[in-house]
Design a protein around this motif. Structure first.
Motif, PDB file in Angstrom:
ATOM      1  N   PHE A  35       0.811  -1.126   0.068  1.00 18.08           N
ATOM      2  CA  PHE A  35       0.187   0.049  -0.070  1.00 18.08           C
ATOM      3  C   PHE A  35       0.782   1.229   0.018  1.00 18.08           C
ATOM      4  N   ALA A  36       1.756   1.195   0.787  1.00 20.69           N
ATOM      5  CA  ALA A  36       2.876   2.235   1.032  1.00 20.69           C
ATOM      6  C   ALA A  36       3.535   2.682  -0.578  1.00 20.69           C
ATOM      7  N   TRP A  37       3.802   1.668  -1.070  1.00 25.38           N
ATOM      8  CA  TRP A  37       4.565   1.936  -2.448  1.00 25.38           C
ATOM      9  C   TRP A  37       3.474   2.143  -3.584  1.00 25.38           C
ATOM     10  N   MET A  38       2.325   1.702  -3.308  1.00 23.75           N
ATOM     11  CA  MET A  38       1.313   2.314  -4.356  1.00 23.75           C
ATOM     12  C   MET A  38       1.015   3.771  -3.992  1.00 23.75           C
ATOM     13  N   MET A  39       0.961   4.157  -2.705  1.00 27.48           N
ATOM     14  CA  MET A  39       0.588   5.615  -2.594  1.00 27.48           C
ATOM     15  C   MET A  39       1.764   6.447  -2.989  1.00 27.48           C
ATOM     16  N   GLY A  62       3.551   5.718  -5.662  1.00 28.30           N
ATOM     17  CA  GLY A  62       3.658   5.544  -7.071  1.00 28.30           C
ATOM     18  C   GLY A  62       2.547   6.957  -7.337  1.00 28.30           C
ATOM     19  N   LEU A  63       1.396   6.645  -6.749  1.00 29.72           N
ATOM     20  CA  LEU A  63       0.244   7.749  -7.002  1.00 29.72           C
ATOM     21  C   LEU A  63       0.996   9.118  -6.824  1.00 29.72           C
ATOM     22  N   PHE A  64       1.451   9.436  -5.819  1.00 25.53           N
ATOM     23  CA  PHE A  64       1.864  10.549  -5.461  1.00 25.53           C
ATOM     24  C   PHE A  64       2.814  11.378  -6.700  1.00 25.53           C
ATOM     25  N   ILE A  65       3.629  10.344  -7.106  1.00 18.79           N
ATOM     26  CA  ILE A  65       4.705  10.820  -8.036  1.00 18.79           C
ATOM     27  C   ILE A  65       4.053  11.272  -9.504  1.00 18.79           C
ATOM     28  N   VAL A  66       2.956  10.312  -9.832  1.00 24.26           N
ATOM     29  CA  VAL A  66       2.209  10.570 -11.082  1.00 24.26           C
ATOM     30  C   VAL A  66       1.281  11.586 -10.772  1.00 24.26           C
ATOM     31  N   LEU A  67       0.781  12.268  -9.719  1.00 25.07           N
ATOM     32  CA  LEU A  67      -0.020  13.387  -9.421  1.00 25.07           C
ATOM     33  C   LEU A  67       0.995  14.562  -9.544  1.00 25.07           C
ATOM     34  N   VAL A  68       2.095  14.519  -8.979  1.00 29.10           N
ATOM     35  CA  VAL A  68       3.153  15.542  -9.027  1.00 29.10           C
ATOM     36  C   VAL A  68       3.724  15.951 -10.653  1.00 29.10           C
ATOM     37  N   LEU A  69       3.799  14.795 -11.442  1.00 24.78           N
ATOM     38  CA  LEU A  69       4.196  14.950 -12.529  1.00 24.78           C
ATOM     39  C   LEU A  69       3.006  15.573 -13.554  1.00 24.78           C
TER      40      LEU A  69
END
Length: 107
Positions: free
Chosen positions: A85-89, A91-98
């Motif tokens: 779950f932490a890795w998924m969050m 990854g989601l954070f990186i996508v949102l920042v980009l």
């Protein structure tokens, strides 16, 4: 009826000293250094769980005689799920920042 004395419980301070002595004996000196990568997951006066990678080491101090039990095990399902779950969050954070940077025209 015979009066049997109640067993005395080891004081918390003494149990904590016994616990840390056992941890040092099992994991070696410097186990609590940042370089050793041991993480204290749970810690009370009478027990501790340490984690390093996929290994848990549990230490339990007997309330009455001060004997320490050490159990080593793999991480459990809850820990594995939490890591995923932490890795998924992340990854989601990186996508949102980009996506935000691209939308602002900065990328």
């Amino acid at each position: 009826m015979t009066d049997q004395p109640e067993p005395e419980i080891i004081p918390a301070d003494e149990a904590k000293n016994i616990l840390y002595t056992a941890i040092t004996a099992e994991l070696g000196h410097g186990w609590d250094d940042a370089d050793s990568r041991w993480t204290i997951v749970t810690n009370t006066a009478y027990m501790a769980r340490l984690n390093k990678g996929r290994v848990n080491v549990d230490f339990h101090v007997n309330y009455f005689d001060g004997e320490v039990t050490v159990e080593t095990s793999e991480i459990d399902h809850g820990q594995e799920t939490g890591r995923i779950f932490a890795w998924m969050m992340f990854g989601l954070f990186i996508v949102l920042v980009l996506a935000t940077v691209r939308a602002l025209g900065l990328l």
